[in-house]
Design an enzyme around this catalytic site. Structure first.
Site, PDB file in Angstrom:
ATOM      1  CB  ALA A  67      -0.883  -0.025   1.234  1.00  0.00           C
TER       2      ALA A  67
ATOM      3  N   GLY B 263       0.390  -4.989   0.970  1.00  0.00           N
ATOM      4  CA  GLY B 263      -0.831  -4.991   0.158  1.00  0.00           C
ATOM      5  C   GLY B 263      -0.615  -5.610  -1.222  1.00  0.00           C
TER       6      GLY B 263
ATOM      7  CD  GLU C  91      -2.595  -7.546   3.012  1.00  0.00           C
ATOM      8  OE1 GLU C  91      -2.331  -6.373   2.675  1.00  0.00           O
ATOM      9  OE2 GLU C  91      -3.109  -7.841   4.095  1.00  0.00           O
TER      10      GLU C  91
ATOM     11  CD  GLU D 264       1.446  -5.701   5.634  1.00  0.00           C
ATOM     12  OE1 GLU D 264       2.341  -6.567   5.766  1.00  0.00           O
ATOM     13  OE2 GLU D 264       0.643  -5.704   4.689  1.00  0.00           O
TER      14      GLU D 264
HETATM   15  N1  DAK Z   1       4.594   3.146  -0.706  1.00  0.00           N
HETATM   16  C1  DAK Z   1       4.997   4.323  -1.259  1.00  0.00           C
HETATM   17  N2  DAK Z   1       6.107   4.460  -1.989  1.00  0.00           N
HETATM   18  C2  DAK Z   1       6.862   3.362  -2.175  1.00  0.00           C
HETATM   19  C3  DAK Z   1       6.514   2.094  -1.635  1.00  0.00           C
HETATM   20  C4  DAK Z   1       5.305   2.015  -0.865  1.00  0.00           C
HETATM   21  N3  DAK Z   1       4.866   0.876  -0.341  1.00  0.00           N
HETATM   22  N4  DAK Z   1       7.468   1.206  -1.990  1.00  0.00           N
HETATM   23  C5  DAK Z   1       8.361   1.881  -2.723  1.00  0.00           C
HETATM   24  N5  DAK Z   1       8.006   3.177  -2.844  1.00  0.00           N
HETATM   25  C6  DAK Z   1       8.693   4.236  -3.568  1.00  0.00           C
HETATM   26  C7  DAK Z   1       9.943   4.723  -2.825  1.00  0.00           C
HETATM   27  O1  DAK Z   1       9.576   5.642  -1.830  1.00  0.00           O
HETATM   28  C8  DAK Z   1      10.725   5.326  -3.947  1.00  0.00           C
HETATM   29  O2  DAK Z   1      10.163   6.576  -4.263  1.00  0.00           O
HETATM   30  P1  DAK Z   1      11.124   7.866  -4.577  1.00  0.00           P
HETATM   31  O3  DAK Z   1      11.917   8.050  -3.338  1.00  0.00           O
HETATM   32  O4  DAK Z   1      11.950   7.430  -5.750  1.00  0.00           O
HETATM   33  O5  DAK Z   1      10.161   8.971  -4.876  1.00  0.00           O
HETATM   34  C9  DAK Z   1      10.433   4.399  -5.119  1.00  0.00           C
HETATM   35  O6  DAK Z   1       9.214   3.738  -4.798  1.00  0.00           O
HETATM   36  C10 DAK Z   1      11.515   3.350  -5.344  1.00  0.00           C
HETATM   37  O7  DAK Z   1      11.697   2.652  -4.134  1.00  0.00           O
HETATM   38  P2  DAK Z   1      13.136   2.468  -3.452  1.00  0.00           P
HETATM   39  O8  DAK Z   1      14.050   3.598  -3.819  1.00  0.00           O
HETATM   40  O9  DAK Z   1      12.914   2.208  -2.001  1.00  0.00           O
HETATM   41  O10 DAK Z   1      13.636   1.145  -4.179  1.00  0.00           O
HETATM   42  P3  DAK Z   1      14.690   0.093  -3.618  1.00  0.00           P
HETATM   43  O11 DAK Z   1      15.036  -0.785  -4.773  1.00  0.00           O
HETATM   44  O12 DAK Z   1      15.791   0.743  -2.904  1.00  0.00           O
HETATM   45  O13 DAK Z   1      13.864  -0.796  -2.545  1.00  0.00           O
HETATM   46  C11 DAK Z   1      11.945  -1.999  -1.722  1.00  0.00           C
HETATM   47  C12 DAK Z   1      12.807  -1.591  -2.959  1.00  0.00           C
HETATM   48  C13 DAK Z   1      10.685  -2.695  -2.242  1.00  0.00           C
HETATM   49  C14 DAK Z   1      12.736  -2.964  -0.847  1.00  0.00           C
HETATM   50  C15 DAK Z   1      11.597  -0.711  -0.926  1.00  0.00           C
HETATM   51  O14 DAK Z   1      11.014   0.235  -1.834  1.00  0.00           O
HETATM   52  C16 DAK Z   1      10.629  -0.937   0.179  1.00  0.00           C
HETATM   53  O15 DAK Z   1      10.964  -1.445   1.254  1.00  0.00           O
HETATM   54  N6  DAK Z   1       9.385  -0.506  -0.044  1.00  0.00           N
HETATM   55  C17 DAK Z   1       8.367  -0.514   0.983  1.00  0.00           C
HETATM   56  C18 DAK Z   1       7.898  -1.910   1.251  1.00  0.00           C
HETATM   57  C19 DAK Z   1       6.821  -1.857   2.267  1.00  0.00           C
HETATM   58  O16 DAK Z   1       7.051  -1.699   3.461  1.00  0.00           O
HETATM   59  N7  DAK Z   1       5.636  -1.852   1.740  1.00  0.00           N
HETATM   60  C20 DAK Z   1       4.450  -1.533   2.535  1.00  0.00           C
HETATM   61  C21 DAK Z   1       4.032  -2.758   3.261  1.00  0.00           C
HETATM   62  S1  DAK Z   1       2.791  -2.295   4.338  1.00  0.00           S
HETATM   63  C22 DAK Z   1      -4.262  -0.259   5.063  1.00  0.00           C
HETATM   64  C23 DAK Z   1      -4.387  -1.511   4.547  1.00  0.00           C
HETATM   65  C24 DAK Z   1      -3.272  -2.185   4.138  1.00  0.00           C
HETATM   66  C25 DAK Z   1      -2.026  -1.593   4.280  1.00  0.00           C
HETATM   67  C26 DAK Z   1      -1.919  -0.325   4.819  1.00  0.00           C
HETATM   68  C27 DAK Z   1      -3.029   0.351   5.215  1.00  0.00           C
HETATM   69  N8  DAK Z   1      -5.426   0.469   5.498  1.00  0.00           N
HETATM   70  C28 DAK Z   1      -6.662  -0.151   5.279  1.00  0.00           C
HETATM   71  C29 DAK Z   1      -5.321   1.800   5.920  1.00  0.00           C
HETATM   72  C30 DAK Z   1      -0.912  -2.286   3.814  1.00  0.00           C
HETATM   73  C31 DAK Z   1       0.278  -1.871   4.160  1.00  0.00           C
HETATM   74  C32 DAK Z   1       1.420  -2.342   3.442  1.00  0.00           C
HETATM   75  O17 DAK Z   1       1.396  -2.729   2.297  1.00  0.00           O
END
Ligand code: DAK
Length: 257
Positions: free
Chosen positions: A66, A112, A115, A135
């Site tokens: 997400a 997400g 998911e 998460e």
């Molecule tokens: N959200 C927003 N931006 C994201 C993102 C994300 N999940 N994942 C990557 N990006 C963006 C980065 O911020 C970066 O943007 P800029 O800085 O270039 O503007 C761009 O994508 C490239 O990412 P990286 O520079 O980080 O790329 P790397 O190769 O270095 O790393 C990575 C890749 C996948 C390991 C890293 O990007 C990463 O850790 N990403 C986040 C993974 C993560 O934690 N995902 C979220 C999981 S939690 C909800 C329901 C469900 C959820 C939430 C709320 N509600 C009902 C309210 C679910 C939550 C989740 O999914």
């Protein structure tokens, strides 16, 4: 329909839906979730489509979760509302699709994103894909069905380990634990997904939609899956597809559904 964050094409009865925010690793913002609902709703009613393949744009990510920038200021009520809306309009909607959905996981499928892939009926991963539910690193738990669908697919023990450690697993480990059905090279990912879709298309669309509903019923609390199966099974006898399929068999022909 014109989409901002999706590409949708249809060829030979297969729709390809591509989430297209590669610079943000296809993270699911509200716009993308809304468009996914619109696209899947439209494809349900499109007679030219029998199977849907869902993938992410670029080689790096299917969906990296997400969009964190959108929910970092939420309180519990907003979290609940968005979880309910998202689960109903996208994740459950997709799982209930009467047309099979194949996730072609072309890179990171995190939070997400995983998911979303788990809401699909079949998963195919490229060999460099990485999957996880990170998460808890954000002070959250999975909110789009991950605590339910992951144990259904891989069992409680592996699901607990993935959720509690927030670690990523690679495609081969995902295959080993039953999280994905197949692993292939990046350049063969869509070919393999389409070839599975082509096999599905040979079969009765009515039977396929009923089979999806019956399998799903077995995982729905308070629903007797065996009863749903019996009702779905018996209703098939009144369908044109049943006549087509049995007639073709008895006259040693291939049915055309
Ligand atoms: N959200 C927003 N931006 C994201 C993102 C994300 N999940 N994942 C990557 N990006 C963006 C980065 O911020 C970066 O943007 P800029 O800085 O270039 O503007 C761009 O994508 C490239 O990412 P990286 O520079 O980080 O790329 P790397 O190769 O270095 O790393 C990575 C890749 C996948 C390991 C890293 O990007 C990463 O850790 N990403 C986040 C993974 C993560 O934690 N995902 C979220 C999981 S939690 C909800 C329901 C469900 C959820 C939430 C709320 N509600 C009902 C309210 C679910 C939550 C989740 O999914």
């Amino acid at each position: 329909m014109k989409y901002k964050n999706l590409l949708v094409t249809v060829k030979q009865k297969i729709a390809l839906v591509t989430i297209n925010r590669p610079k943000k690793l296809n993270a699911l913002n509200k716009q993308t979730l809304t468009e996914l609902h619109w696209a899947f709703a439209a494809l349900q009613d499109d007679d030219a489509v029998r199977v849907i393949v869902l993938t992410g744009s670029g080689e790096k990510a299917f969906v990296a979760g997400a969009d964190i920038s959108e929910f970092h200021t939420f309180d519990s009520q907003q979290g609940y509302d968005l979880a309910k809306e998202g689960q109903e309009l996208v994740f459950d909607f997709l799982e209930q699709s009467k047309k099979p959905v194949i996730a072609a996981i072309n890179g990171y499928a995190l939070g997400g994103g995983l998911e979303l892939a788990m809401s699909c009926h079949i998963r195919v991963a490229s060999d460099h894909a990485k999957m996880g539910l990170p998460e808890t690193t954000l002070g959250l738990i999975p909110g789009y069905g991950g605590t339910q669908r992951l144990p259904q697919l891989v069992g409680k023990g592996i699901a607990y380990e993935m959720i509690l450690t927030a670690g990523m697993i690679d495609a081969n480990r995902a295959l080993e634990v039953g999280l994905v059905n197949h692993v292939t090279s990046s350049d063969q990912l869509l070919n393999l997904s389409f070839s599975i879709a082509e096999k599905v298309i040979k079969n009765s669309p009515n039977a396929i939609s009923k089979a999806i509903a019956a399998v799903r019923a077995g995982f729905s609390q308070g629903v007797d899956g065996y009863k749903v199966e019996m009702e779905a099974f018996s209703s098939c006898f009144d369908s044109d597809d049943f006549i087509t399929g049995t007639k073709a068999f008895l006259s040693k022909k291939t049915p055309k559904f």
